[in-house]
Design an enzyme around this catalytic site. Structure first.
Site, mmCIF file in Angstrom:
data_model
loop_
_atom_site.group_PDB
_atom_site.id
_atom_site.type_symbol
_atom_site.label_atom_id
_atom_site.label_comp_id
_atom_site.label_asym_id
_atom_site.label_seq_id
_atom_site.Cartn_x
_atom_site.Cartn_y
_atom_site.Cartn_z
ATOM 1 N N ASP A 65 0.846 -1.191 0.000
ATOM 2 C CA ASP A 65 0.000 0.000 0.000
ATOM 3 C C ASP A 65 0.888 1.251 0.000
ATOM 4 O O ASP A 65 1.891 1.313 0.727
ATOM 5 C CB ASP A 65 -0.912 0.011 1.224
ATOM 6 C CG ASP A 65 -1.959 1.114 1.149
ATOM 7 O OD1 ASP A 65 -2.979 0.900 0.497
ATOM 8 O OD2 ASP A 65 -1.719 2.192 1.749
ATOM 9 N N ASN A 87 -3.052 12.916 -4.069
ATOM 10 C CA ASN A 87 -4.267 13.280 -4.799
ATOM 11 C C ASN A 87 -4.784 14.651 -4.386
ATOM 12 O O ASN A 87 -5.192 15.459 -5.231
ATOM 13 C CB ASN A 87 -5.353 12.226 -4.573
ATOM 14 C CG ASN A 87 -5.139 10.978 -5.416
ATOM 15 O OD1 ASN A 87 -4.512 11.030 -6.468
ATOM 16 N ND2 ASN A 87 -5.646 9.862 -4.943
ATOM 17 N N HIS A 126 -5.761 14.142 -9.064
ATOM 18 C CA HIS A 126 -5.855 12.700 -9.318
ATOM 19 C C HIS A 126 -5.035 12.269 -10.536
ATOM 20 O O HIS A 126 -4.575 11.125 -10.597
ATOM 21 C CB HIS A 126 -7.323 12.301 -9.502
ATOM 22 C CG HIS A 126 -8.104 12.321 -8.218
ATOM 23 N ND1 HIS A 126 -8.104 11.264 -7.336
ATOM 24 C CD2 HIS A 126 -8.888 13.278 -7.657
ATOM 25 C CE1 HIS A 126 -8.861 11.555 -6.292
ATOM 26 N NE2 HIS A 126 -9.350 12.776 -6.465
ATOM 27 N N ASP A 155 -2.497 9.243 -10.570
ATOM 28 C CA ASP A 155 -2.472 8.134 -11.529
ATOM 29 C C ASP A 155 -1.056 7.884 -12.039
ATOM 30 O O ASP A 155 -0.662 6.737 -12.293
ATOM 31 C CB ASP A 155 -3.402 8.431 -12.702
ATOM 32 C CG ASP A 155 -4.871 8.316 -12.322
ATOM 33 O OD1 ASP A 155 -5.163 7.765 -11.239
ATOM 34 O OD2 ASP A 155 -5.722 8.775 -13.112
ATOM 35 N N GLU A 207 -4.885 2.387 -4.116
ATOM 36 C CA GLU A 207 -3.421 2.462 -4.094
ATOM 37 C C GLU A 207 -2.801 1.191 -3.525
ATOM 38 O O GLU A 207 -1.648 1.180 -3.105
ATOM 39 C CB GLU A 207 -2.963 3.674 -3.275
ATOM 40 C CG GLU A 207 -3.262 3.607 -1.786
ATOM 41 C CD GLU A 207 -4.637 4.154 -1.417
ATOM 42 O OE1 GLU A 207 -4.817 4.521 -0.247
ATOM 43 O OE2 GLU A 207 -5.525 4.215 -2.289
#
Length: 347
Positions: free
Chosen positions: A223, A231, A236, A240, A266
């Site tokens: 994670d 973000n 965002h 990405d 994530e």
């Protein structure tokens, strides 16, 4: 003009496979031409000797072109079609001089026809085929006549080649669509990794495989630490970019028998197979260290936390994933940026 109706870019592995096929084809053609040259010299056919020797040299050149990355497979195909037309034209001239047989003309014409319908748009392939076919009929009005029934059957064979090529292209397009649908069904569209469904299926198969030793199968949940900050602060779309970069980094550290899965958000799942526990732990530590040192231009550095569980510790896949998840949260509670392979024990 050039290129069949299928416009999808070749996959790198498919591109290499095509190049190997072209190399083999050119080498075989060079051997055939060398054999023809030897026969023609013995038979006292100077024109055919020259043509065959040039053909041998040209096919050796084609081997180099097929191996040269700067020559695309499309350009290579165009070179083959153009050279085939020139070879057919020279063969007609040799036929009129009595230095080759009508069967040579017919086989050459069918070869060029096959290349044309395989690699050109149908209208251009048909035009080149018609020109070549009329070229075959030219010697009929000369001093020697060709096999007229053979010519008529050759025309039928050309139409058959067109039909089979069109059918083959239809099947190829269907396969491309099938591959695209399979990719959508089994891979994550953002990262290109296996999606959760296909990752779980792979883990189920490995866990239940009779040849898989429980001590050599591990599930690792990874994670990204504080990903929400990325973000919230950068947007965002930059988040990405982080996910895509991390996916590539994870994939680069795995062996062929391993798998990386976009587990959700994530979070990633790593399936490590064929490693003993010490190797699995060492591999995950290397990944955590590599992420810490990795930099994406314009983005802040990121770290990851990981929880590792061995199949030998549990009785089922759900228990394996639950244990990996428990250890992932233990790694986060212990300060993040680390691997946890035992409850509340940092690596």
């Amino acid at each position: 003009m050039f290129g069949p109706q299928v416009t999808a870019a070749p996959h790198p592995e498919r591109e290499q496979h095509l190049r190997r096929l072209y190399v083999g084809m050119a080498l075989l053609a060079a051997l055939v031409q060398a054999g023809v040259a030897g026969y023609a010299q013995t038979a006292g056919l100077p024109g055919l000797t020259v043509q065959a020797r040039l053909g041998t040299a040209f096919n050796v050149l084609l081997v180099g072109l097929a191996l040269w990355p700067r020559v695309s497979t499309h350009h290579f195909q165009l070179i083959l079609i153009g050279s085939g037309q020139l070879w057919l034209l020279s063969s007609v001239a040799l036929y009129l001089r009595g230095e080759t047989l009508s069967a040579t003309l017919l086989v050459g014409f069918l070869t060029v026809t096959l290349f044309s319908f395989a690699w050109l748009r149908a209208v251009w392939a048909a035009l080149l085929t018609l020109v070549g076919y009329l070229l075959l009929w030219g010697p009929v009005s000369g001093e020697r006549s060709v096999d007229v029934p053979g010519l008529l059957m050759t025309g039928f064979a050309a139409v058959l080649i067109w039909f089979l090529s069109a059918h083959g292209q239809t099947l190829y397009r269907a396969h491309l669509r099938s591959d695209a649908l399979a990719a959508l069904a089994f891979t994550d569209p953002l990262t290109g990794l296996l999606n959760r469904r296909s990752g779980r299926e792979k883990l189920d198969v490995l866990f239940g495989a009779t040849g898989t030793r429980p001590g050599q199968l591990a599930a690792v949940l990874v994670d990204i630490d504080h990903f929400k900050r990325v973000n919230d602060s950068l947007g965002h779309h930059r988040g990405d970019e982080v996910l895509t970069a991390l996916a590539a980094l994870l994939q680069s550290h795995l062996a062929p028998q391993d798998a990386a899965v976009r587990w959700g958000g994530e979070e990633f799942l790593l399936i490590l197979a064929g490693r003993d526990p010490a190797d699995a732990r060492a591999a995950v530590r290397r990944i955590v260290d590599a992420v810490r040192e990795y930099r994406v231009l314009g983005l802040p550095p990121v770290t990851v936390s990981a929880g590792l569980a061995l199949a030998s510790e549990v009785r089922s896949v759900p228990e394996l994933l639950a244990l990996a998840d428990e250890r992932l949260y233990a790694a986060k509670d212990a300060g993040r940026d680390r691997v946890m392979d035992r409850p509340r024990t940092a690596s």
